[in-house]
Design a protein around this motif. Structure first.
Motif, PDB file in Angstrom:
ATOM      1  N   TYR A 246       0.857  -1.181   0.000  1.00  0.00           N
ATOM      2  CA  TYR A 246       0.000   0.000   0.000  1.00  0.00           C
ATOM      3  C   TYR A 246       0.889   1.226   0.000  1.00  0.00           C
ATOM      4  CZ  TYR A 246      -3.005   3.802   1.144  1.00  0.00           C
ATOM      5  OH  TYR A 246      -3.645   5.005   1.063  1.00  0.00           O
ATOM      6  N   THR A 247       0.582   2.180  -0.875  1.00  0.00           N
ATOM      7  CA  THR A 247       1.299   3.452  -0.819  1.00  0.00           C
ATOM      8  C   THR A 247       0.355   4.541  -1.354  1.00  0.00           C
ATOM      9  OG1 THR A 247       3.250   4.648  -1.631  1.00  0.00           O
ATOM     10  CG2 THR A 247       2.453   2.873  -3.016  1.00  0.00           C
ATOM     11  N   LEU A 248       0.775   5.791  -1.307  1.00  0.00           N
ATOM     12  CA  LEU A 248      -0.098   6.862  -1.783  1.00  0.00           C
ATOM     13  C   LEU A 248      -0.370   6.701  -3.277  1.00  0.00           C
ATOM     14  CD1 LEU A 248       1.319   9.994   0.045  1.00  0.00           C
ATOM     15  CD2 LEU A 248      -0.896   8.878   0.391  1.00  0.00           C
ATOM     16  N   ILE A 249      -1.560   7.120  -3.713  1.00  0.00           N
ATOM     17  CA  ILE A 249      -1.938   6.958  -5.121  1.00  0.00           C
ATOM     18  C   ILE A 249      -0.930   7.632  -6.057  1.00  0.00           C
ATOM     19  CG2 ILE A 249      -3.628   8.860  -4.911  1.00  0.00           C
ATOM     20  CD1 ILE A 249      -4.032   5.933  -7.343  1.00  0.00           C
ATOM     21  N   ASP A 250      -0.419   8.785  -5.672  1.00  0.00           N
ATOM     22  CA  ASP A 250       0.566   9.484  -6.529  1.00  0.00           C
ATOM     23  C   ASP A 250       1.807   8.615  -6.699  1.00  0.00           C
ATOM     24  OD1 ASP A 250      -0.600  10.731  -4.244  1.00  0.00           O
ATOM     25  OD2 ASP A 250       0.059  12.691  -4.955  1.00  0.00           O
ATOM     26  N   ASP A 251       2.211   8.002  -5.592  1.00  0.00           N
ATOM     27  CA  ASP A 251       3.392   7.158  -5.618  1.00  0.00           C
ATOM     28  C   ASP A 251       3.143   5.922  -6.488  1.00  0.00           C
ATOM     29  OD1 ASP A 251       5.996   6.393  -4.844  1.00  0.00           O
ATOM     30  OD2 ASP A 251       5.169   5.071  -3.301  1.00  0.00           O
ATOM     31  N   VAL A 252       1.924   5.369  -6.406  1.00  0.00           N
ATOM     32  CA  VAL A 252       1.611   4.200  -7.238  1.00  0.00           C
ATOM     33  C   VAL A 252       1.702   4.578  -8.714  1.00  0.00           C
ATOM     34  CG1 VAL A 252      -0.146   2.521  -7.910  1.00  0.00           C
ATOM     35  CG2 VAL A 252       0.141   3.091  -5.519  1.00  0.00           C
ATOM     36  N   VAL A 253       1.117   5.721  -9.075  1.00  0.00           N
ATOM     37  CA  VAL A 253       1.152   6.156 -10.475  1.00  0.00           C
ATOM     38  C   VAL A 253       2.599   6.253 -10.956  1.00  0.00           C
ATOM     39  CG1 VAL A 253       0.659   8.088 -12.040  1.00  0.00           C
ATOM     40  CG2 VAL A 253      -1.072   7.328 -10.407  1.00  0.00           C
ATOM     41  N   ALA A 254       3.434   6.883 -10.152  1.00  0.00           N
ATOM     42  CA  ALA A 254       4.841   7.046 -10.537  1.00  0.00           C
ATOM     43  C   ALA A 254       5.535   5.685 -10.658  1.00  0.00           C
ATOM     44  CB  ALA A 254       5.563   7.920  -9.508  1.00  0.00           C
ATOM     45  N   ARG A 255       5.263   4.801  -9.703  1.00  0.00           N
ATOM     46  CA  ARG A 255       5.900   3.486  -9.742  1.00  0.00           C
ATOM     47  C   ARG A 255       5.419   2.648 -10.932  1.00  0.00           C
ATOM     48  NH1 ARG A 255       7.744   1.101  -4.533  1.00  0.00           N
ATOM     49  NH2 ARG A 255       7.756   2.766  -2.991  1.00  0.00           N
ATOM     50  N   VAL A 256       4.103   2.737 -11.238  1.00  0.00           N
ATOM     51  CA  VAL A 256       3.569   1.973 -12.367  1.00  0.00           C
ATOM     52  C   VAL A 256       4.239   2.421 -13.662  1.00  0.00           C
ATOM     53  CG1 VAL A 256       1.514   1.683 -13.822  1.00  0.00           C
ATOM     54  CG2 VAL A 256       1.337   1.338 -11.351  1.00  0.00           C
ATOM     55  N   MET A 257       4.403   3.740 -13.830  1.00  0.00           N
ATOM     56  CA  MET A 257       4.998   4.253 -15.064  1.00  0.00           C
ATOM     57  C   MET A 257       6.412   3.728 -15.267  1.00  0.00           C
ATOM     58  SD  MET A 257       2.636   5.828 -16.537  1.00  0.00           S
ATOM     59  CE  MET A 257       3.481   6.521 -17.951  1.00  0.00           C
ATOM     60  N   ARG A 258       7.178   3.635 -14.184  1.00  0.00           N
ATOM     61  CA  ARG A 258       8.557   3.186 -14.393  1.00  0.00           C
ATOM     62  C   ARG A 258       8.731   1.687 -14.166  1.00  0.00           C
ATOM     63  NH1 ARG A 258       9.110   6.506  -9.469  1.00  0.00           N
ATOM     64  NH2 ARG A 258       9.536   4.963  -7.850  1.00  0.00           N
ATOM     65  N   SER A 259       7.629   0.977 -13.936  1.00  0.00           N
ATOM     66  CA  SER A 259       7.723  -0.476 -13.720  1.00  0.00           C
ATOM     67  C   SER A 259       7.769  -1.194 -15.063  1.00  0.00           C
ATOM     68  CB  SER A 259       6.495  -0.977 -12.967  1.00  0.00           C
ATOM     69  OG  SER A 259       5.396  -1.081 -13.866  1.00  0.00           O
ATOM     70  N   GLU A 260       7.988  -2.524 -15.009  1.00  0.00           N
ATOM     71  CA  GLU A 260       7.845  -3.282 -16.252  1.00  0.00           C
ATOM     72  C   GLU A 260       6.498  -4.001 -16.299  1.00  0.00           C
ATOM     73  OE1 GLU A 260       9.955  -7.477 -15.282  1.00  0.00           O
ATOM     74  OE2 GLU A 260      11.076  -6.050 -16.551  1.00  0.00           O
ATOM     75  N   GLY A 261       5.574  -3.622 -15.412  1.00  0.00           N
ATOM     76  CA  GLY A 261       4.254  -4.248 -15.374  1.00  0.00           C
ATOM     77  C   GLY A 261       4.274  -5.517 -14.555  1.00  0.00           C
ATOM     78  N   GLY A 262       3.217  -6.300 -14.713  1.00  0.00           N
ATOM     79  CA  GLY A 262       3.185  -7.585 -14.008  1.00  0.00           C
ATOM     80  C   GLY A 262       2.618  -7.518 -12.616  1.00  0.00           C
ATOM     81  N   MET A 263       1.766  -6.489 -12.332  1.00  0.00           N
ATOM     82  CA  MET A 263       1.143  -6.436 -11.004  1.00  0.00           C
ATOM     83  C   MET A 263      -0.363  -6.209 -11.158  1.00  0.00           C
ATOM     84  SD  MET A 263       1.724  -3.281 -12.072  1.00  0.00           S
ATOM     85  CE  MET A 263       3.450  -2.919 -11.891  1.00  0.00           C
ATOM     86  N   LEU A 264      -1.067  -6.424 -10.043  1.00  0.00           N
ATOM     87  CA  LEU A 264      -2.465  -6.028  -9.988  1.00  0.00           C
ATOM     88  C   LEU A 264      -2.520  -4.650  -9.347  1.00  0.00           C
ATOM     89  CD1 LEU A 264      -5.548  -6.459 -10.099  1.00  0.00           C
ATOM     90  CD2 LEU A 264      -5.371  -7.554  -7.862  1.00  0.00           C
ATOM     91  N   TRP A 265      -3.040  -3.683 -10.071  1.00  0.00           N
ATOM     92  CA  TRP A 265      -3.164  -2.323  -9.560  1.00  0.00           C
ATOM     93  C   TRP A 265      -4.589  -2.164  -9.055  1.00  0.00           C
ATOM     94  CZ3 TRP A 265      -2.256   2.637 -13.048  1.00  0.00           C
ATOM     95  CH2 TRP A 265      -2.399   3.778 -12.256  1.00  0.00           C
ATOM     96  N   VAL A 266      -4.724  -2.030  -7.751  1.00  0.00           N
ATOM     97  CA  VAL A 266      -6.043  -1.911  -7.130  1.00  0.00           C
ATOM     98  C   VAL A 266      -6.409  -0.441  -7.014  1.00  0.00           C
ATOM     99  CG1 VAL A 266      -7.353  -2.316  -5.022  1.00  0.00           C
ATOM    100  CG2 VAL A 266      -5.742  -4.052  -5.847  1.00  0.00           C
ATOM    101  N   CYS A 267      -7.573  -0.091  -7.544  1.00  0.00           N
ATOM    102  CA  CYS A 267      -7.974   1.310  -7.604  1.00  0.00           C
ATOM    103  C   CYS A 267      -9.318   1.551  -6.926  1.00  0.00           C
ATOM    104  CB  CYS A 267      -8.124   1.748  -9.062  1.00  0.00           C
ATOM    105  SG  CYS A 267      -6.606   1.814 -10.000  1.00  0.00           S
ATOM    106  N   LYS A 268      -9.407   2.662  -6.224  1.00  0.00           N
ATOM    107  CA  LYS A 268     -10.722   3.138  -5.782  1.00  0.00           C
ATOM    108  C   LYS A 268     -11.538   3.465  -7.043  1.00  0.00           C
ATOM    109  CE  LYS A 268     -11.385   5.935  -2.464  1.00  0.00           C
ATOM    110  NZ  LYS A 268     -11.321   7.373  -2.161  1.00  0.00           N
ATOM    111  N   ASN A 269     -12.838   3.635  -6.829  1.00  0.00           N
ATOM    112  CA  ASN A 269     -13.782   3.724  -7.948  1.00  0.00           C
ATOM    113  C   ASN A 269     -13.371   4.717  -9.050  1.00  0.00           C
ATOM    114  OD1 ASN A 269     -16.079   3.106  -9.339  1.00  0.00           O
ATOM    115  ND2 ASN A 269     -17.480   3.540  -7.653  1.00  0.00           N
ATOM    116  N   TYR A 270     -13.101   5.949  -8.654  1.00  0.00           N
ATOM    117  CA  TYR A 270     -12.777   6.982  -9.641  1.00  0.00           C
ATOM    118  C   TYR A 270     -11.402   6.734 -10.280  1.00  0.00           C
ATOM    119  CZ  TYR A 270     -11.641  11.607 -11.526  1.00  0.00           C
ATOM    120  OH  TYR A 270     -11.273  12.626 -12.345  1.00  0.00           O
ATOM    121  N   ASP A 271     -10.443   6.377  -9.451  1.00  0.00           N
ATOM    122  CA  ASP A 271      -9.109   6.091  -9.991  1.00  0.00           C
ATOM    123  C   ASP A 271      -9.189   4.960 -11.017  1.00  0.00           C
ATOM    124  OD1 ASP A 271      -8.152   7.947  -8.186  1.00  0.00           O
ATOM    125  OD2 ASP A 271      -7.653   6.439  -6.668  1.00  0.00           O
TER     126      ASP A 271
END
Ligand code: NAP
Ligand code: MG
Length: 400
Positions: A246-271
């Protein structure tokens, strides 16, 4: 000899072009190899109308009983469809009905092939997205507030008590106010669906919200996820070598962009609403996005993320050949067959589903594909052949 099945799949047939493709996939890619057992429900619009949508409810009940369903895309009627099909009523979205009955969460995951590069070149593996489909701004109460007005958050505790907190004093000018809610039970069901899906697909879980700003609301999401993870899932995650972060949504966005994928990204409804469109687009075509509905008690329904591809269907009805991409619908079948094989302990069924996925991917990678992929595809030394849907399916069968 054909592969035997122990338990039937719940088969939910659908509408338009995808209904046509549904029949072809069974005929060309499944029935020649598998002694297919299904409990068939026709969720095509005429049958939903004839049964007063009873068939949709029965198919969802069957999924609760049998555990695994495969669903074809279906029309969600609007005013134009009511006229086109002379419907008794503007029936609700079947997906909504099934989701309510199973209390499930929808997971979307792209199907990757060499030759179609995501817009984010670092993404080498699929990013699956889970969207919480209840509450927040989607069930909000909103109002404009006139200048000089005041808005309060009032809570009636149901026992005669009341708390009242000033949201804003609009004495300096008019404005707007919004009341949103969520319920612990829905957040908990969402958490369990996410952890089940991650275990089933072997994915790390990344969840982000804004708990530093929203110290009660978003924090509650964080706490419920953490509690359920600790009590019910930590051990199984550790055993599988998977992580929950678990981390802040901003941090998740940044991490997803520089990741190579391969995870489940859990989002609140609007996100989830916003990010799922971004992720889907970044991977290429709607025809390559698969979708699974997972309930908190581990029932699974697999389908393509796209709709019934109406425009192609009208061309098909005119006798024209169409080059509609069947890959996401094939993945609905392979997802369901794999899960059925896993639950029934019939590894040969899982093996078949994996081979079918492999044959599909290698068909595309050797240059044979439908029209939506042709303009996106680029692989050194591979010549592109744009096939109609049936020829594409036959090409996959050759590989298989
Ligand atoms: P759609 O069926 O997903 O199609 C939108 C456009 O996307 C198509 O016209 C086509 O573009 C392209 N496309 C989608 N899937 C494709 C595929 N497999 N291969 C090639 N191209 C593909 O969405 P829609 O037109 O908005 O909705 C049509 C019907 O589907 C509606 O009645 C809606 O209610 C229903 N729907 C059902 C589901 C579901 O059951 N899960 C989901 C969404 C929509 P081009 O025409 O440019 O080739
Ligand atoms: Mg959206």
């Amino acid at each position: 000899m054909k592969i035997a099945m122990k338990t039937p799949l719940v088969e939910m047939d659908g509408d338009e072009m995808t209904r046509v493709i549904w029949g072809w996939i069974k005929e060309i890619l499944i029935k020649p190899y598998v002694e297919l057992k299904t409990e068939y429900y026709d969720l095509g619009l005429p049958e939903r109308d004839r049964t007063d949508d009873e068939v949709t409810v029965r198919s969802a009940e069957a999924t609760k009983r049998l555990g695994v369903a495969v669903k074809c895309a279906t029309i969600t009627p609007n005013a134009q469809r009511v006229e086109e099909y002379s419907l008794k009523k503007m029936w609700k979205s079947p997906n909504g009905t099934i989701r309510r009955i199973l209390d499930g969460t929808v997971f979307r995951s792209p199907i990757l092939v060499k030759g179609i590069t995501p817009y984010v070149p670092g993404w080498k593996k699929p990013i699956a997205i889970a969207r919480h489909a209840y509450g927040d701004i989607y069930n909000a109460v909103e109002s404009r507030v006139p200048a000089g007005g005041k808005a309060y958050l009032v809570i009636d505790d149901g026992k005669g008590g009341e708390t009242r907190e000033l949201i804003h004093d609009f004495s300096k000018g008019e404005g707007i106010v919004q009341g949103v809610h969520n319920v612990d039970s829905s957040i908990a069901a969402f958490a369990r669906s996410c952890f089940n899906y991650a275990l089933s697909e072997n994915l790390d879980v990344w969840f982000g919200a804004k708990d530093t700003i929203s110290k009660i609301y978003d924090h509650r999401f964080k706490d419920i996820f953490f509690e359920i993870y600790q009590k019910e899932y930590a051990e199984r995650f550790e055993k599988s070598g998977l992580q929950y972060m678990y981390t802040l949504i901003d941090d998740v966005v940044a991490r997803v962009m520089r990741s190579e994928g391969g995870m489940l990204w859990v989002c609140k409804n609007y996100d989830g609403d916003v990010m799922s469109d971004m992720v889907a687009t970044a991977y290429g075509s709607l025809g390559m996005m698969s979708s699974a509905l997972v309930s908190p008690d581990g029932k699974y329904e697999y389908e393509a993320a796209h709709g019934t591809v109406t425009r192609h269907y009208y061309r098909h009805l005119n006798g024209e050949e169409t080059s509609t991409n069947p890959v996401a619908t094939i993945w609905a079948w392979t997802g369901a067959l794999k899960k059925r094989g896993e639950l029934d302990d019939t590894p040969e069924l899982c093996e078949f589903a994996k081979r079918l996925e492999g044959a599909t991917i290698s068909t595309i990678q050797s240059g044979y594909m439908t029209g939506d992929l042709a303009p996106l595809f680029k692989l050194d030394g591979v010549e592109i052949h744009r096939l109609n849907t049936r020829d594409f399916l036959n090409k996959i069968a050759e590989k298989l």
